[in-house]
Enzyme design. Sequence first.
Site, PDB file in Angstrom:
ATOM      1  N   ASP A 186      -1.640   9.104   7.508  1.00 28.45           N
ATOM      2  CA  ASP A 186      -1.987   7.919   7.104  1.00 28.45           C
ATOM      3  C   ASP A 186      -0.587   8.100   6.034  1.00 28.45           C
ATOM      4  O   ASP A 186      -0.299   8.660   5.695  1.00 28.45           O
ATOM      5  CB  ASP A 186      -2.664   8.037   6.041  1.00 28.45           C
ATOM      6  CG  ASP A 186      -3.240   7.193   5.354  1.00 28.45           C
ATOM      7  OD1 ASP A 186      -1.793   6.128   5.041  1.00 28.45           O
ATOM      8  OD2 ASP A 186      -4.508   7.231   4.779  1.00 28.45           O
ATOM      9  N   LYS A 225      -1.277  -2.683   0.972  1.00 28.25           N
ATOM     10  CA  LYS A 225      -0.216  -1.875   0.051  1.00 28.25           C
ATOM     11  C   LYS A 225       1.569  -2.893  -0.144  1.00 28.25           C
ATOM     12  O   LYS A 225       1.402  -3.952  -0.285  1.00 28.25           O
ATOM     13  CB  LYS A 225      -0.543  -0.632   0.293  1.00 28.25           C
ATOM     14  CG  LYS A 225      -1.817   0.001  -0.298  1.00 28.25           C
ATOM     15  CD  LYS A 225      -2.469  -0.655  -0.632  1.00 28.25           C
ATOM     16  CE  LYS A 225      -3.948   0.391  -1.105  1.00 28.25           C
ATOM     17  NZ  LYS A 225      -3.935   1.435  -0.379  1.00 28.25           N
ATOM     18  N   TYR A 238      -7.147  10.727   0.817  1.00 31.47           N
ATOM     19  CA  TYR A 238      -7.975   9.950   0.407  1.00 31.47           C
ATOM     20  C   TYR A 238      -9.148   9.434   0.351  1.00 31.47           C
ATOM     21  O   TYR A 238      -9.819   9.999   1.622  1.00 31.47           O
ATOM     22  CB  TYR A 238      -6.863   8.223   1.293  1.00 31.47           C
ATOM     23  CG  TYR A 238      -7.623   7.167   0.946  1.00 31.47           C
ATOM     24  CD1 TYR A 238      -7.256   6.736  -0.371  1.00 31.47           C
ATOM     25  CD2 TYR A 238      -8.326   5.928   1.402  1.00 31.47           C
ATOM     26  CE1 TYR A 238      -7.708   5.026  -0.932  1.00 31.47           C
ATOM     27  CE2 TYR A 238      -8.540   3.879   0.722  1.00 31.47           C
ATOM     28  CZ  TYR A 238      -8.385   4.256  -0.465  1.00 31.47           C
ATOM     29  OH  TYR A 238      -8.817   3.212  -0.272  1.00 31.47           O
ATOM     30  N   ARG A 272     -10.713 -12.831  19.359  1.00 32.42           N
ATOM     31  CA  ARG A 272     -11.214 -11.961  18.818  1.00 32.42           C
ATOM     32  C   ARG A 272      -9.959 -10.785  19.525  1.00 32.42           C
ATOM     33  O   ARG A 272      -9.863  -9.996  18.901  1.00 32.42           O
ATOM     34  CB  ARG A 272     -12.592 -11.135  19.210  1.00 32.42           C
ATOM     35  CG  ARG A 272     -12.809  -9.925  18.951  1.00 32.42           C
ATOM     36  CD  ARG A 272     -13.823  -9.605  18.733  1.00 32.42           C
ATOM     37  NE  ARG A 272     -14.855 -10.021  19.937  1.00 32.42           N
ATOM     38  CZ  ARG A 272     -15.137 -10.042  21.188  1.00 32.42           C
ATOM     39  NH1 ARG A 272     -14.330  -9.497  21.226  1.00 32.42           N
ATOM     40  NH2 ARG A 272     -16.381 -10.659  21.088  1.00 32.42           N
TER      41      ARG A 272
HETATM   42  C1  LIG Z   1      -5.407   1.993  -0.032  1.00 34.91           C
HETATM   43  C2  LIG Z   1      -5.488   2.576   0.385  1.00 34.91           C
HETATM   44  C3  LIG Z   1      -5.716   2.937   2.141  1.00 34.91           C
HETATM   45  C4  LIG Z   1      -7.503   1.386   2.538  1.00 34.91           C
HETATM   46  O1  LIG Z   1      -6.375   0.732   2.616  1.00 34.91           O
HETATM   47  P1  LIG Z   1      -7.609  -0.625   2.364  1.00 34.91           P
HETATM   48  O2  LIG Z   1      -6.937  -1.762   2.931  1.00 34.91           O
HETATM   49  O3  LIG Z   1      -7.812  -0.832   0.979  1.00 34.91           O
HETATM   50  O4  LIG Z   1      -8.854  -0.536   3.168  1.00 34.91           O
HETATM   51  C5  LIG Z   1      -6.443   3.914   2.863  1.00 34.91           C
HETATM   52  N1  LIG Z   1      -5.117   5.144   2.426  1.00 34.91           N
HETATM   53  C6  LIG Z   1      -4.227   5.295   1.481  1.00 34.91           C
HETATM   54  C7  LIG Z   1      -3.638   6.601   1.580  1.00 34.91           C
HETATM   55  C8  LIG Z   1      -4.818   3.620   0.621  1.00 34.91           C
HETATM   56  O5  LIG Z   1      -3.764   4.096  -0.858  1.00 34.91           O
END
Ligand SMILES: *Cc1c(COP(=O)(O)O)cnc(C)c1O
Length: 396
Positions: free
Chosen positions: A187, A212, A115, A61
């Site tokens: 973010d 992403k 988001y 972990r």
């Molecule tokens: C997709 C996304 C997330 C979340 O990511 P996941 O890996 O899908 O949980 C957070 N912030 C933004 C801006 C996103 O586009």
Amino acid sequence: MSNNDKPRADATRVVSAGRRKEWTAGVVNTPVWRASTILYDTVAEMRERVGETHHRLFYGRRGTPTQWSLAEALTELEPGAEGTFLYPSGVAAIAAALLSVLSPGDELLLVDSAYDPTRSMASGLLKRMGIKTRFYDPLIGAGIADLIGEDTKAIFLESPGSLTFEVQDVPAIVTAARARGVTTLLDNTWATPLLFPAIAHGVDLTILACTKYVVGHSDVMLGSVTAAPGHFTRLRDTSFQLGQVASPDDAWLGARGLRTMAIRLQQHQASALKIAHWLKEQAEVAAVLHPALPDCPGHEHFARDFKGSSGLFSFVLQGGSDDARSALIDGLELFGIGYSWGGFESLAIPTDPQRYRSVTRRADAGPVVRLQIGLEDADDLIADLAAGLARFRAAS
Ligand SMILES: *Cc1c(COP(=O)(O)O)cnc(C)c1O
């Protein structure tokens, strides 16, 4: 091989970062070290390892060289950062970052263009824990100082905003936050550290949905939080307490993706800009919501702070119904219809941004479409979109 001090360009850093010799053990990329149990030679060694949390095998972990390698690489991409923790998704990263800062009775200031799952976390989990949230206008800038109250503990930013791409004045907000001892979280998924080095801009905790652009191939869920000095220990302890661990296989795929991220982003940028400029000239398009275009709200902050743009933006149709928008999207041959983005393939989704707003109003001229521009040829994508706009016209 691993240090933040040498003045190296981003393209070089994404290739070399995190590849310590003791982790790669003679191959190029750190291999997948799968583990739950770690074996010790003696009881004494086992006891001695208990207090160590950094880069020593202890229990699965707490990670293996595979996760440490990617985490260190992400830290190296953020000049001035102390450390990075990985998570099994971007949303898990957002949750851990917020929970490392907030306690019952605290108030969170959350950007209105965040988001949607971040908004849900605030109105669900955080509210249940006795943490209040106040939403603020993405263009508030230094005016954020007026919203900071006795209980305000954290300001959450997302720049550009999800769906509508308003660019925030991050330095102004960070300055106001610092003056009041408030922690800032960003973010940074759209820009990645390559286009916006967040820690260098004064952000305390910067979050990536590695799902992403870091992964880049639409086949792994992964998240990260990178912390400024003074914030990493609490982030790591909170993440351990939450039992968070990204799988070694996923971390390995993340590291594999990272090695090509700089060059992929260059192509995403070039193609997305070409398509955005083309869309702007089309009669069916009322507005293009792309940070690099001068009429994007907050464009001046983009021009001042960002090193470039990525491949995700939206456009607003001129009038027309939801059905006409569906006719546009359904017939696209090169754009998939699906959530997420940042992979090598193009995507198109309908989106209705006003549904995800609390304190800002939008008056869009028609339905909105969000595009992720992949690595296909830009002219092929334009031809596909041109046929889509013709279907939209016919259905309107
Ligand atoms: C997709 C996304 C997330 C979340 O990511 P996941 O890996 O899908 O949980 C957070 N912030 C933004 C801006 C996103 O586009």
